[in-house]
Design an enzyme around this catalytic site. Sequence first.
Site, PDB file in Angstrom:
ATOM      1  CB  ILE A  51      -0.991  -0.030   1.187  1.00  0.00           C
ATOM      2  CG1 ILE A  51      -1.988  -1.182   1.022  1.00  0.00           C
ATOM      3  CG2 ILE A  51      -1.730   1.304   1.306  1.00  0.00           C
ATOM      4  CD1 ILE A  51      -2.913  -1.420   2.219  1.00  0.00           C
TER       5      ILE A  51
ATOM      6  CB  ILE B 281      -5.096   4.851   4.706  1.00  0.00           C
ATOM      7  CG1 ILE B 281      -3.650   4.844   4.197  1.00  0.00           C
ATOM      8  CG2 ILE B 281      -5.829   6.042   4.100  1.00  0.00           C
ATOM      9  CD1 ILE B 281      -2.948   3.550   4.255  1.00  0.00           C
ATOM     10  CB  ALA B 282      -2.097   2.321   8.888  1.00  0.00           C
ATOM     11  NE  ARG B 283      -6.794  -2.285  11.586  1.00  0.00           N
ATOM     12  CZ  ARG B 283      -7.205  -2.514  10.331  1.00  0.00           C
ATOM     13  NH1 ARG B 283      -7.305  -1.510   9.477  1.00  0.00           N
ATOM     14  NH2 ARG B 283      -7.543  -3.724   9.948  1.00  0.00           N
TER      15      ARG B 283
ATOM     16  CD  GLU C 274     -11.759   2.522  12.874  1.00  0.00           C
ATOM     17  OE1 GLU C 274     -12.306   1.555  12.293  1.00  0.00           O
ATOM     18  OE2 GLU C 274     -10.687   2.990  12.503  1.00  0.00           O
TER      19      GLU C 274
ATOM     20  CG  HIS D 189     -11.902   1.435   8.782  1.00  0.00           C
ATOM     21  ND1 HIS D 189     -11.351   0.820   9.888  1.00  0.00           N
ATOM     22  CD2 HIS D 189     -11.326   0.822   7.714  1.00  0.00           C
ATOM     23  CE1 HIS D 189     -10.498  -0.115   9.501  1.00  0.00           C
ATOM     24  NE2 HIS D 189     -10.463  -0.133   8.186  1.00  0.00           N
TER      25      HIS D 189
END
Length: 312
Positions: free
Chosen positions: A150, A225-227, A256, A274
């Site tokens: 990614i 955009i990972a965690r 989340e 997400h």
Amino acid sequence: MAEPILTFDTLIEPIGSQMAERYELISADDAKAQERLGDFRVALTNGGLGIEAAWIEKLPKLELIAVNGVGTDQIDLDLCAARRIHVATTLGVLTDDVADMALGLTLAVLRDLGRGQDFVRSGEWAEGKTLPLGRSLKGKRIGIVGLGAIGRAIGERAQAFKMDIGFWNRSEKSVAGWTTFSTPVALAEWADVLVVAVAATGETQGLIDTSVLEALGRDGFVVNIARGSVIDEVALLDALEARSIAGAGLDVFLNEPRIDPRFAKLDNVFLVPHVGSATIETRTAMAQLVKDNVDAYLAGQEPPTSITAKHF
Ligand code: 8YV
């Protein structure tokens, strides 16, 4: 009798229905799941939810966890490897969409698309008001934290936007024309936009901390955009409130979907729920790969994208 599968997630149609025709899908929330604990060889979940170790321990016959996603931070991989449980992810098929989202968030924060839309909808534009100017991507330095598939796809896209590319990766990597940095702090010092694309593990928890944010500085932006866990979120919120960084574009958060309410009060963020892989095309490809993993395993083959098989 159809093979029972313990489900924590549902797959996009028509693959969800194809699975239901072939297997007996039993939701983890269904009381029936508790009566069948000894029967399940397969569990189906997603990257965000994973599966709690307490569940794995209750399932003596578990042999495959089919993940509708690539993140395995919510799965105890050591426990799975020790019990020879395959953890099969949707490796590869979501790379492009997640990389697109990283560039989308970069554009959204540098060009302030959120404020732009509010301005049109609220009628302020019609009243003759004006907006502050945004900032160009061209010529900016994008620092990618984690150069996996990614991260690399983000860099390739950023090149098309005429950005300079730098990266930090845990193991040494080199890409012609991209600058490598030995620490996240050094990368942040150089970067205008710091994009977090590293897998969430014990080692990367809180990797983007106060020292990294200070190095990024007041003109710097964070994109994640990972965690959520890869960023010290309190430090990020403090920095955004104090404007000691310029802004952030975020797809992922701690806790989340009940994220810290401090985010909603900020005007220097662009927030999405997400949705990095949430397209019809990619969710279809992901579901197909989940199904392929389950079908292969139950046909006596190795699941094509098992990430634990190498430890057996
Ligand atoms: C999904 C993800 O949103 O791949 C991952 O790990 O976080 C996302 O692609 C998640 O798996 C829910 O389906």
